[in-house]
Design a protein around this motif. Sequence first.
Motif, PDB file in Angstrom:
ATOM      1  N   GLU A  34       0.788  -1.226   0.000  1.00  0.00           N
ATOM      2  CA  GLU A  34       0.000   0.000   0.000  1.00  0.00           C
ATOM      3  C   GLU A  34       0.820   1.276   0.000  1.00  0.00           C
ATOM      4  OE1 GLU A  34      -3.163   0.272   2.791  1.00  0.00           O
ATOM      5  OE2 GLU A  34      -3.723  -1.819   2.525  1.00  0.00           O
ATOM      6  N   ARG A  35       2.010   1.248   0.582  1.00  0.00           N
ATOM      7  CA  ARG A  35       2.790   2.484   0.663  1.00  0.00           C
ATOM      8  C   ARG A  35       4.274   2.194   0.618  1.00  0.00           C
ATOM      9  NH1 ARG A  35       1.193   5.007   6.267  1.00  0.00           N
ATOM     10  NH2 ARG A  35      -0.782   4.919   5.212  1.00  0.00           N
ATOM     11  N   LEU A  36       5.038   3.238   0.332  1.00  0.00           N
ATOM     12  CA  LEU A  36       6.491   3.127   0.321  1.00  0.00           C
ATOM     13  C   LEU A  36       7.016   3.239   1.742  1.00  0.00           C
ATOM     14  CD1 LEU A  36       7.362   5.522  -2.650  1.00  0.00           C
ATOM     15  CD2 LEU A  36       7.363   3.032  -2.685  1.00  0.00           C
ATOM     16  N   SER A  37       8.061   2.505   2.045  1.00  0.00           N
ATOM     17  CA  SER A  37       8.688   2.623   3.356  1.00  0.00           C
ATOM     18  C   SER A  37       9.476   3.941   3.407  1.00  0.00           C
ATOM     19  CB  SER A  37       9.637   1.452   3.603  1.00  0.00           C
ATOM     20  OG  SER A  37      10.762   1.545   2.736  1.00  0.00           O
ATOM     21  N   ALA A  38       9.766   4.393   4.615  1.00  0.00           N
ATOM     22  CA  ALA A  38      10.558   5.622   4.780  1.00  0.00           C
ATOM     23  C   ALA A  38      11.926   5.465   4.129  1.00  0.00           C
ATOM     24  CB  ALA A  38      10.704   5.965   6.257  1.00  0.00           C
ATOM     25  N   ASP A  39      12.510   4.273   4.230  1.00  0.00           N
ATOM     26  CA  ASP A  39      13.809   4.033   3.604  1.00  0.00           C
ATOM     27  C   ASP A  39      13.723   4.124   2.082  1.00  0.00           C
ATOM     28  OD1 ASP A  39      15.155   3.708   6.016  1.00  0.00           O
ATOM     29  OD2 ASP A  39      14.814   1.538   6.048  1.00  0.00           O
ATOM     30  N   ARG A  40      12.642   3.599   1.499  1.00  0.00           N
ATOM     31  CA  ARG A  40      12.475   3.659   0.037  1.00  0.00           C
ATOM     32  C   ARG A  40      12.243   5.101  -0.413  1.00  0.00           C
ATOM     33  NH1 ARG A  40      13.932   3.137  -4.733  1.00  0.00           N
ATOM     34  NH2 ARG A  40      12.341   2.742  -6.299  1.00  0.00           N
ATOM     35  N   ILE A  41      11.480   5.859   0.352  1.00  0.00           N
ATOM     36  CA  ILE A  41      11.267   7.271   0.028  1.00  0.00           C
ATOM     37  C   ILE A  41      12.592   8.019   0.055  1.00  0.00           C
ATOM     38  CG2 ILE A  41      10.234   9.439   0.836  1.00  0.00           C
ATOM     39  CD1 ILE A  41       7.842   7.696   1.799  1.00  0.00           C
ATOM     40  N   GLU A  43      15.504   6.766  -0.419  1.00  0.00           N
ATOM     41  CA  GLU A  43      16.289   6.314  -1.563  1.00  0.00           C
ATOM     42  C   GLU A  43      15.848   7.023  -2.847  1.00  0.00           C
ATOM     43  OE1 GLU A  43      16.790   2.210  -4.123  1.00  0.00           O
ATOM     44  OE2 GLU A  43      16.267   2.059  -2.007  1.00  0.00           O
ATOM     45  N   VAL A  44      14.547   7.110  -3.064  1.00  0.00           N
ATOM     46  CA  VAL A  44      14.019   7.770  -4.265  1.00  0.00           C
ATOM     47  C   VAL A  44      14.400   9.247  -4.292  1.00  0.00           C
ATOM     48  CG1 VAL A  44      11.895   8.474  -5.457  1.00  0.00           C
ATOM     49  CG2 VAL A  44      12.121   6.143  -4.572  1.00  0.00           C
ATOM     50  N   LEU A  45      14.322   9.898  -3.114  1.00  0.00           N
ATOM     51  CA  LEU A  45      14.637  11.328  -3.023  1.00  0.00           C
ATOM     52  C   LEU A  45      16.126  11.590  -2.892  1.00  0.00           C
ATOM     53  CD1 LEU A  45      11.761  12.545  -0.696  1.00  0.00           C
ATOM     54  CD2 LEU A  45      11.889  12.621  -3.194  1.00  0.00           C
ATOM     55  N   ASN A  46      16.919  10.514  -2.862  1.00  0.00           N
ATOM     56  CA  ASN A  46      18.365  10.611  -2.767  1.00  0.00           C
ATOM     57  C   ASN A  46      18.805  11.305  -1.477  1.00  0.00           C
ATOM     58  OD1 ASN A  46      20.919  10.012  -3.702  1.00  0.00           O
ATOM     59  ND2 ASN A  46      21.119  11.927  -4.823  1.00  0.00           N
ATOM     60  N   VAL A  47      18.152  10.918  -0.363  1.00  0.00           N
ATOM     61  CA  VAL A  47      18.511  11.460   0.947  1.00  0.00           C
ATOM     62  C   VAL A  47      19.638  10.611   1.503  1.00  0.00           C
ATOM     63  CG1 VAL A  47      17.698  11.845   3.308  1.00  0.00           C
ATOM     64  CG2 VAL A  47      16.197  12.309   1.370  1.00  0.00           C
ATOM     65  N   LYS A  48      20.712  11.258   1.902  1.00  0.00           N
ATOM     66  CA  LYS A  48      21.860  10.560   2.464  1.00  0.00           C
ATOM     67  C   LYS A  48      21.850  10.711   3.976  1.00  0.00           C
ATOM     68  CE  LYS A  48      23.873   9.874  -1.566  1.00  0.00           C
ATOM     69  NZ  LYS A  48      23.044   9.133  -2.437  1.00  0.00           N
ATOM     70  N   VAL A  49      21.981   9.597   4.675  1.00  0.00           N
ATOM     71  CA  VAL A  49      22.069   9.637   6.130  1.00  0.00           C
ATOM     72  C   VAL A  49      23.512   9.953   6.499  1.00  0.00           C
ATOM     73  CG1 VAL A  49      21.776   8.312   8.249  1.00  0.00           C
ATOM     74  CG2 VAL A  49      20.196   7.979   6.342  1.00  0.00           C
ATOM     75  N   THR A  50      23.691  10.931   7.402  1.00  0.00           N
ATOM     76  CA  THR A  50      25.028  11.329   7.820  1.00  0.00           C
ATOM     77  C   THR A  50      25.580  10.332   8.824  1.00  0.00           C
ATOM     78  OG1 THR A  50      24.129  12.721   9.556  1.00  0.00           O
ATOM     79  CG2 THR A  50      24.541  13.763   7.424  1.00  0.00           C
ATOM     80  N   ALA A  51      26.778  10.580   9.311  1.00  0.00           N
ATOM     81  CA  ALA A  51      27.468   9.671  10.226  1.00  0.00           C
ATOM     82  C   ALA A  51      26.654   9.404  11.489  1.00  0.00           C
ATOM     83  CB  ALA A  51      28.832  10.231  10.583  1.00  0.00           C
ATOM     84  N   THR A  52      25.989  10.420  12.007  1.00  0.00           N
ATOM     85  CA  THR A  52      25.164  10.197  13.193  1.00  0.00           C
ATOM     86  C   THR A  52      23.771   9.825  12.736  1.00  0.00           C
ATOM     87  OG1 THR A  52      24.586  12.541  13.314  1.00  0.00           O
ATOM     88  CG2 THR A  52      26.452  11.809  14.641  1.00  0.00           C
ATOM     89  N   ARG A  55      20.808  12.509  12.752  1.00  0.00           N
ATOM     90  CA  ARG A  55      20.765  13.658  11.850  1.00  0.00           C
ATOM     91  C   ARG A  55      20.894  13.195  10.417  1.00  0.00           C
ATOM     92  NH1 ARG A  55      22.680  18.936  14.069  1.00  0.00           N
ATOM     93  NH2 ARG A  55      22.652  19.303  11.861  1.00  0.00           N
ATOM     94  N   THR A  56      20.177  13.861   9.533  1.00  0.00           N
ATOM     95  CA  THR A  56      20.280  13.571   8.108  1.00  0.00           C
ATOM     96  C   THR A  56      20.510  14.871   7.362  1.00  0.00           C
ATOM     97  OG1 THR A  56      17.905  13.787   7.804  1.00  0.00           O
ATOM     98  CG2 THR A  56      18.747  11.563   8.215  1.00  0.00           C
ATOM     99  N   ALA A  57      21.005  14.744   6.133  1.00  0.00           N
ATOM    100  CA  ALA A  57      21.221  15.926   5.302  1.00  0.00           C
ATOM    101  C   ALA A  57      19.890  16.586   4.995  1.00  0.00           C
ATOM    102  CB  ALA A  57      21.932  15.530   4.011  1.00  0.00           C
ATOM    103  N   VAL A  58      18.857  15.783   4.854  1.00  0.00           N
ATOM    104  CA  VAL A  58      17.503  16.242   4.627  1.00  0.00           C
ATOM    105  C   VAL A  58      16.622  15.487   5.611  1.00  0.00           C
ATOM    106  CG1 VAL A  58      15.603  16.351   2.962  1.00  0.00           C
ATOM    107  CG2 VAL A  58      17.966  16.633   2.187  1.00  0.00           C
ATOM    108  N   PRO A  59      15.667  16.125   6.271  1.00  0.00           N
ATOM    109  CA  PRO A  59      14.839  15.411   7.244  1.00  0.00           C
ATOM    110  C   PRO A  59      14.170  14.202   6.616  1.00  0.00           C
ATOM    111  CG  PRO A  59      14.417  17.755   7.348  1.00  0.00           C
ATOM    112  CD  PRO A  59      15.301  17.522   6.168  1.00  0.00           C
ATOM    113  N   ARG A  60      14.224  13.088   7.313  1.00  0.00           N
ATOM    114  CA  ARG A  60      13.568  11.867   6.837  1.00  0.00           C
ATOM    115  C   ARG A  60      12.062  12.017   6.983  1.00  0.00           C
ATOM    116  NH1 ARG A  60      16.588   6.611   7.239  1.00  0.00           N
ATOM    117  NH2 ARG A  60      14.446   5.895   7.257  1.00  0.00           N
ATOM    118  N   GLN A  61      11.317  11.271   6.194  1.00  0.00           N
ATOM    119  CA  GLN A  61       9.856  11.317   6.242  1.00  0.00           C
ATOM    120  C   GLN A  61       9.333  10.946   7.616  1.00  0.00           C
ATOM    121  OE1 GLN A  61       7.719  12.357   3.818  1.00  0.00           O
ATOM    122  NE2 GLN A  61       9.591  13.046   2.863  1.00  0.00           N
TER     123      GLN A  61
END
Length: 66
Positions: A34-41, A43-52, A55-61
Amino acid sequence: MVTLSARTDHDHVALAEIELCGELMIAASAAIGERLSADRIDEVLNVKVTATAERTAVPRQTDHRG
Protein backbone atom coordinates in the motif's frame (compact mmCIF):
# COMPACT_ATOMS: atom_id res chain seq x y z
CA MET A 1 -1.98 39.04 -24.53
CA VAL A 2 0.25 36.93 -22.29
CA THR A 3 3.55 38.40 -21.18
CA LEU A 4 6.30 35.89 -20.49
CA SER A 5 8.86 36.83 -17.88
CA ALA A 6 12.35 35.55 -17.20
CA ARG A 7 12.60 32.48 -15.02
CA THR A 8 13.22 33.06 -11.35
CA ASP A 9 14.79 31.00 -8.59
CA HIS A 10 11.25 30.07 -7.55
CA ASP A 11 10.72 28.52 -10.97
CA HIS A 12 13.78 26.30 -10.55
CA VAL A 13 12.65 25.24 -7.07
CA ALA A 14 9.15 24.48 -8.32
CA LEU A 15 10.48 22.42 -11.22
CA ALA A 16 12.75 20.45 -8.87
CA GLU A 17 9.80 19.76 -6.55
CA ILE A 18 7.67 18.60 -9.48
CA GLU A 19 10.45 16.27 -10.61
CA LEU A 20 10.78 14.78 -7.09
CA CYS A 21 7.02 14.27 -6.88
CA GLY A 22 7.12 12.51 -10.23
CA GLU A 23 9.91 10.22 -9.02
CA LEU A 24 7.86 9.37 -5.93
CA MET A 25 4.78 8.62 -8.03
CA ILE A 26 6.79 6.31 -10.30
CA ALA A 27 8.25 4.50 -7.29
CA ALA A 28 4.82 4.22 -5.64
CA SER A 29 3.24 2.79 -8.77
CA ALA A 30 5.96 0.14 -8.98
CA ALA A 31 5.83 -0.72 -5.26
CA ILE A 32 4.33 -3.86 -3.86
CA GLY A 33 1.97 -3.04 -1.02
CA GLU A 34 0.00 0.00 0.00
CA ARG A 35 2.79 2.48 0.66
CA LEU A 36 6.49 3.13 0.32
CA SER A 37 8.69 2.62 3.36
CA ALA A 38 10.56 5.62 4.78
CA ASP A 39 13.81 4.03 3.60
CA ARG A 40 12.48 3.66 0.04
CA ILE A 41 11.27 7.27 0.03
CA ASP A 42 14.70 8.41 1.18
CA GLU A 43 16.29 6.31 -1.56
CA VAL A 44 14.02 7.77 -4.27
CA LEU A 45 14.64 11.33 -3.02
CA ASN A 46 18.36 10.61 -2.77
CA VAL A 47 18.51 11.46 0.95
CA LYS A 48 21.86 10.56 2.46
CA VAL A 49 22.07 9.64 6.13
CA THR A 50 25.03 11.33 7.82
CA ALA A 51 27.47 9.67 10.23
CA THR A 52 25.16 10.20 13.19
CA ALA A 53 21.94 8.25 12.86
CA GLU A 54 19.93 11.05 14.49
CA ARG A 55 20.76 13.66 11.85
CA THR A 56 20.28 13.57 8.11
CA ALA A 57 21.22 15.93 5.30
CA VAL A 58 17.50 16.24 4.63
CA PRO A 59 14.84 15.41 7.24
CA ARG A 60 13.57 11.87 6.84
CA GLN A 61 9.86 11.32 6.24
CA THR A 62 9.49 9.59 9.61
CA ASP A 63 10.65 12.78 11.34
CA HIS A 64 7.45 14.50 10.17
CA ARG A 65 5.05 11.88 11.44
CA GLY A 66 3.49 12.12 14.89
